[in-house]
Write an enzyme that holds these catalytic residues in place. Structure first.
Site, PDB file in Angstrom:
ATOM      1  N   LYS A  22       8.638  63.700  23.336  1.00  9.66           N
ATOM      2  CA  LYS A  22       8.069  63.014  24.512  1.00  9.66           C
ATOM      3  C   LYS A  22       8.591  63.638  25.797  1.00  9.66           C
ATOM      4  O   LYS A  22       7.823  63.943  26.715  1.00  9.66           O
ATOM      5  CB  LYS A  22       8.463  61.540  24.484  1.00  9.66           C
ATOM      6  N   ASN A  23       9.919  63.863  25.866  1.00  9.82           N
ATOM      7  CA  ASN A  23      10.503  64.301  27.132  1.00  9.82           C
ATOM      8  C   ASN A  23      10.206  65.756  27.455  1.00  9.82           C
ATOM      9  O   ASN A  23      10.381  66.189  28.591  1.00  9.82           O
ATOM     10  CB  ASN A  23      12.007  64.023  27.132  1.00  9.82           C
ATOM     11  N   CYS A 118      15.431  50.667  36.432  1.00  4.00           N
ATOM     12  CA  CYS A 118      14.886  50.386  35.097  1.00  4.00           C
ATOM     13  C   CYS A 118      16.015  49.759  34.283  1.00  4.00           C
ATOM     14  O   CYS A 118      17.135  49.612  34.737  1.00  4.00           O
ATOM     15  CB  CYS A 118      14.327  51.661  34.479  1.00  4.00           C
ATOM     16  N   ARG A 123      19.239  54.849  38.334  1.00  9.83           N
ATOM     17  CA  ARG A 123      18.582  56.157  38.108  1.00  9.83           C
ATOM     18  C   ARG A 123      17.937  56.699  39.390  1.00  9.83           C
ATOM     19  O   ARG A 123      16.732  56.821  39.501  1.00  9.83           O
ATOM     20  CB  ARG A 123      17.554  56.034  36.981  1.00  9.83           C
ATOM     21  N   ASP A 306      20.351  58.970  24.440  1.00  7.38           N
ATOM     22  CA  ASP A 306      19.175  58.271  23.900  1.00  7.38           C
ATOM     23  C   ASP A 306      19.365  57.851  22.448  1.00  7.38           C
ATOM     24  O   ASP A 306      18.575  57.062  21.923  1.00  7.38           O
ATOM     25  CB  ASP A 306      17.920  59.141  24.020  1.00  7.38           C
ATOM     26  N   ARG A 397       6.054  53.489  24.020  1.00 11.15           N
ATOM     27  CA  ARG A 397       6.102  54.484  25.097  1.00 11.15           C
ATOM     28  C   ARG A 397       6.606  55.812  24.546  1.00 11.15           C
ATOM     29  O   ARG A 397       6.224  56.877  25.010  1.00 11.15           O
ATOM     30  CB  ARG A 397       7.049  54.023  26.212  1.00 11.15           C
TER      31      ARG A 397
HETATM   32  C1  EPZ Z   1      16.037  62.207  31.137  1.00  9.16           C
HETATM   33  O1  EPZ Z   1      16.122  61.178  32.101  1.00  9.16           O
HETATM   34  C2  EPZ Z   1      15.315  61.600  29.957  1.00  9.16           C
HETATM   35  N1  EPZ Z   1      13.970  61.188  30.369  1.00  9.16           N
HETATM   36  C3  EPZ Z   1      16.100  60.398  29.446  1.00  9.16           C
HETATM   37  O2  EPZ Z   1      15.417  59.897  28.296  1.00  9.16           O
HETATM   38  C4  EPZ Z   1      17.476  60.871  29.029  1.00  9.16           C
HETATM   39  O3  EPZ Z   1      18.246  59.741  28.648  1.00  9.16           O
HETATM   40  C5  EPZ Z   1      18.179  61.575  30.189  1.00  9.16           C
HETATM   41  O4  EPZ Z   1      17.355  62.625  30.731  1.00  9.16           O
HETATM   42  C6  EPZ Z   1      19.480  62.184  29.694  1.00  9.16           C
HETATM   43  O5  EPZ Z   1      20.184  62.772  30.720  1.00  9.16           O
HETATM   44  C7  EPZ Z   1      12.994  62.111  30.409  1.00  9.16           C
HETATM   45  O6  EPZ Z   1      13.204  63.274  30.120  1.00  9.16           O
HETATM   46  C8  EPZ Z   1      11.625  61.627  30.831  1.00  9.16           C
HETATM   47  P1  EPZ Z   1      19.127  62.553  34.206  1.00  9.16           P
HETATM   48  P2  EPZ Z   1      16.523  61.544  33.634  1.00  9.16           P
HETATM   49  O7  EPZ Z   1      18.570  63.017  35.498  1.00  9.16           O
HETATM   50  O8  EPZ Z   1      16.038  62.899  33.947  1.00  9.16           O
HETATM   51  C9  EPZ Z   1      22.040  60.675  37.486  1.00  9.16           C
HETATM   52  C10 EPZ Z   1      14.291  58.281  27.007  1.00  9.16           C
HETATM   53  O9  EPZ Z   1      14.656  57.256  26.416  1.00  9.16           O
HETATM   54  N2  EPZ Z   1      21.125  61.173  38.525  1.00  9.16           N
HETATM   55  O10 EPZ Z   1      19.524  63.572  33.190  1.00  9.16           O
HETATM   56  O11 EPZ Z   1      16.116  60.411  34.492  1.00  9.16           O
HETATM   57  C11 EPZ Z   1      21.409  59.600  36.617  1.00  9.16           C
HETATM   58  O12 EPZ Z   1      21.506  58.337  37.241  1.00  9.16           O
HETATM   59  C12 EPZ Z   1      14.838  58.579  28.386  1.00  9.16           C
HETATM   60  O13 EPZ Z   1      13.480  59.123  26.533  1.00  9.16           O
HETATM   61  C13 EPZ Z   1      21.435  60.954  39.864  1.00  9.16           C
HETATM   62  O14 EPZ Z   1      22.460  60.343  40.190  1.00  9.16           O
HETATM   63  O15 EPZ Z   1      18.111  61.553  33.507  1.00  9.16           O
HETATM   64  C14 EPZ Z   1      22.225  59.689  35.355  1.00  9.16           C
HETATM   65  O16 EPZ Z   1      23.433  58.968  35.512  1.00  9.16           O
HETATM   66  C15 EPZ Z   1      15.830  57.524  28.854  1.00  9.16           C
HETATM   67  N3  EPZ Z   1      20.590  61.418  40.823  1.00  9.16           N
HETATM   68  C16 EPZ Z   1      22.551  61.186  35.259  1.00  9.16           C
HETATM   69  O17 EPZ Z   1      22.333  61.726  36.568  1.00  9.16           O
HETATM   70  C17 EPZ Z   1      19.446  62.114  40.512  1.00  9.16           C
HETATM   71  O18 EPZ Z   1      18.726  62.537  41.434  1.00  9.16           O
HETATM   72  C18 EPZ Z   1      21.676  61.952  34.268  1.00  9.16           C
HETATM   73  O19 EPZ Z   1      20.344  61.553  34.504  1.00  9.16           O
HETATM   74  C19 EPZ Z   1      19.140  62.325  39.142  1.00  9.16           C
HETATM   75  C20 EPZ Z   1      20.002  61.858  38.168  1.00  9.16           C
END
Ligand code: EPZ
Length: 433
Positions: A22-23, A118, A123, A306, A397
Site C-alpha cells: 500500500k505505502n 490521526c 504527524r 506498523d 484501507r
Molecule cells: C509512513 O508514514 C507510512 N505511511 C506509515 O504507515 C509508517 O508507519 C511510517 O511511514 C513509518 O515511518 C505511508 O507510507 C502512507 P514518517 P509517514 O514521516 O510518512 C515525524 C500504515 O499503517 N515527522 O516516516 O507519515 C512523524 O511525526 C502507516 O501504513 C515530523 O515530525 O511517517 C513521525 O514521528 C501508518 N514532521 C516520524 O517523523 C514531518 O514533516 C516518522 O514519520 C514528517 C514526519
C-alpha cells in the site's frame, strides 16, 4: 459501519498470497502523474480504500486513470491541470499530501489541505514544507491549507531532521522536475522509498542512492509513462506471520521479499516460531506457546512501527513479560481494546509492558487505526468465543480482501454490515404513533 464477527480457536493453516505494498502504491500512483508523455501501467496495485482515495484525488486534478480487466492501473497525466486538491478527499488519508510535491513539480503551484491529526499521533508535515521552501517555493499556511507557488523548483542540499518516509517521498517527487540537483540527507531507507526511486528512474528520472541515507536527484525536463509492478507488502506479510504464530498455525506466506522482512523474521524466531524461508515465500509454524521478547520499533531496517500492534497482540499470549517500545508514533490507544479481551498490558510513556496470559476471551471491540485493526483481528482469531470488531472499513484501507484471505486459511470470520444511526431514525418514522 461494517464489522467482523470472529469465532476464535481455529489454527491458521495453508497458503496466502501477499498483495502489493500500500505505502509503495500510494507514492508511485502520485509520482506517475508527473509524466507529460505516454501512459504508465502499474501491476500488483492493492485494491484497498487508501488506493481508491488517491486515485479519486488524482482524477479530481484532471488525471486520467483506470483499472483494466487484469487489475492493472493505467495512468495518463497529460491533462493534469488543477492545482487544488479537494479537502473532502484529502482529509481521508495523510499520504494525499504527496500531491503537494506532484503539483509543485508539475504545475509550479499547489493548494493542498494540511493533513489533520490521526489515531496514531499528530504527524505534522513541517519537514515536507521546509523542503519545498528550501527549493524556492513561496508558501503560506492559511485556513488549513498549504498554498505554494514556484515557477520552477531549484535543486539544493536538504537535510531531513529525522528519518521520515513521507518527507523523503514527497521531496523526491518534487525534485525530479526541479532545475539542478537535489540531495536528501538523512533520507528514509524503507523499501517503499526504493520502489518509488526505481519507478521514477524508469520514467526517465535521474535518482541515485535510494535505500541509503543520501539520495541524489538530478532534475530532468520531463518524464514519460512506464510499466511497473509494485513490491509485495511487507507489513501485510508480517501481519500474517504473527497471525499464524498466535493461532498455533502453519502457514506458507507467498510473494514476499525476504530481505524486507529481516527484523520481523528474527524477532519471531526469537519468540520461538519455526520459520522456513524459500525464494519468495516463508513458512511460519507456531510453537506450543510463544516466548516473551523485548522489541523497540525504529526506521528500516529496524523493527517496523506498523508491525508493533500485531506484535503486541501476539505477545499478549506469550510466556513471560514482554517490553515493546514504540519510538515513531503515539500508537498504543488500541491497548484498551485488547484489555477488553483479557490482555494484561500496562503502557508507561512509550513502552508497553505485556504480561502473558493463556488466552484471550472474545468481546465487542472497536478499530482505532489500520494496524490496530489488524492486531484486534489477530487477537480475535486466537480468542475463546466470539469477537465482534467494529469499524473494519479502517482495516480495508490497507489490507486487500483481509477476511477472505483469513477464511481461506481456516479462520471462522464473516464481515457484516451493521445498521447506521440514520437507519434507526428511519425505523422510528415507521413506528405507528
Ligand atoms: C509512513 O508514514 C507510512 N505511511 C506509515 O504507515 C509508517 O508507519 C511510517 O511511514 C513509518 O515511518 C505511508 O507510507 C502512507 P514518517 P509517514 O514521516 O510518512 C515525524 C500504515 O499503517 N515527522 O516516516 O507519515 C512523524 O511525526 C502507516 O501504513 C515530523 O515530525 O511517517 C513521525 O514521528 C501508518 N514532521 C516520524 O517523523 C514531518 O514533516 C516518522 O514519520 C514528517 C514526519
Amino acid at each position: 459501519m461494517p464489522r467482523y464477527v470472529i469465532n476464535g480457536g481455529n489454527p491458521l493453516k495453508g497458503e496466502v498470497e501477499i498483495s502489493g505494498a500500500k505505502n509503495s502504491a500510494l507514492a508511485i500512483i502520485v509520482a506517475a502523474a508527473l509524466a507529460t508523455e505516454g501512459e504508465s501501467i502499474i501491476e500488483n496495485v492493492p485494491q484497498g480504500r487508501d488506493v481508491g482515495t488517491i486515485c479519486m484525488i488524482l482524477k479530481s486534478l484532471g488525471v486520467d486513470l483506470w483499472f483494466d480487466s487484469q487489475n492493472r492501473l493505467h495512468i495518463k497525466a497529460q491533462n493534469l491541470n488543477r492545482y487544488q486538491a479537494p479537502y473532502d478527499l484529502v482529509r481521508k488519508m495523510r499520504a494525499s499530501f504527496y500531491c503537494a510535491g506532484l503539483l509543485l513539480g508539475r504545475l509550479g503551484k499547489a493548494e493542498v489541505p494540511l493533513p489533520g491529526g490521526c489515531a496514531i499521533g499528530s504527524r505534522p508535515v513541517d519537514y515536507h514544507i521546509k523542503g519545498f521552501s528550501q527549493m524556492g517555493a513561496d508558501i503560506t499556511i492559511e485556513h488549513g491549507f498549504m498554498k505554494a507557488t514556484c515557477k520552477k523548483l531549484k535543486g539544493t542540499n536538504l537535510f531531513i531532521n529525522r528519518s521520515s518516509v513521507g518527507t523523503t517521498i514527497n521531496l523526491m517527487i518534487a525534485a525530479t522536475l526541479a532545475e539542478g540537483t537535489t540531495t536528501l540527507e538523512n533520507a528514509a531507507k524503507e523499501p517503499e522509498v526504493v520502489d518509488l526511486a526505481i519507478f521514477l528512474n524508469a520514467m526517465g528520472a535521474k535518482i541515485r542512492g535510494a535505500g541509503t541515507d543520501i539520495i541524489r536527484i538530478e532534475g530532468v525536463d520531463k518524464l514519460h509513462g512506464t510499466e511497473y509492478s509494485i513490491i509485495p507488502d511487507r507489513i501485510e506479510a508480517g501481519t500474517f506471520m504473527f497471525a499464524a504464530a498466535i493461532t498455533g498455525g502453519d502457514v506458507v506466506i507467498k510473494k514476499v521479499v525476504l530481505e524486507h522482512l529481516r527484523s520481523p523474521i528474527l524477532k519471531l524466531e526469537e519468540a520461538g516460531a519455526i520459520l522456513e524461508k524459500g525464494a519468495n515465500e516463508i513458512r511460519v509454524r507456531a510453537p506450543e506457546r510463544l516466548k516473551a521478547i523485548d522489541v523497540e520499533t525504529s526506521p528500516y531496517p529496524g523493527f517496523p512501527t506498523d508491525l508493533q500492534q500485531p506484535l503486541v497482540a501476539a505477545m499478549c499470549l506469550a510466556e513471560g513479560t514482554s517490553l515493546i517500545r514504540e519510538t515513531i508514533f503515539d500508537r498504543f490507544r488500541y491497548v484498551d481494546e485488547l484489555r477488553r479481551m483479557g490482555a494484561d498490558i500496562k503502557v508507561e510513556r512509550e513502552t508497553a509492558i505485556i504480561r502473558g496470559i493463556t488466552k484471550f476471551t472474545g468481546a465487542p471491540v472497536e478499530v482505532t487505526d489500520l494496524r490496530a485493526g489488524a492486531a484486534l483481528t489477530i487477537a480475535a482469531l486466537a480468542a475463546a468465543g466470539t469477537t465482534e470488531i467494529y469499524g473494519v472499513e479502517i482495516i480495508e484501507r490497507g489490507y486487500e480482501r483481509f477476511e477472505h484471505k483469513l477464511r481461506c486459511l481456516g479462520a471462522d470470520i464473516v464481515r457484516e454490515e451493521t445498521s447506521e444511526v440514520s437507519d434507526i431514525f428511519s425505523q422510528i418514522d415507521e413506528v405507528k404513533v
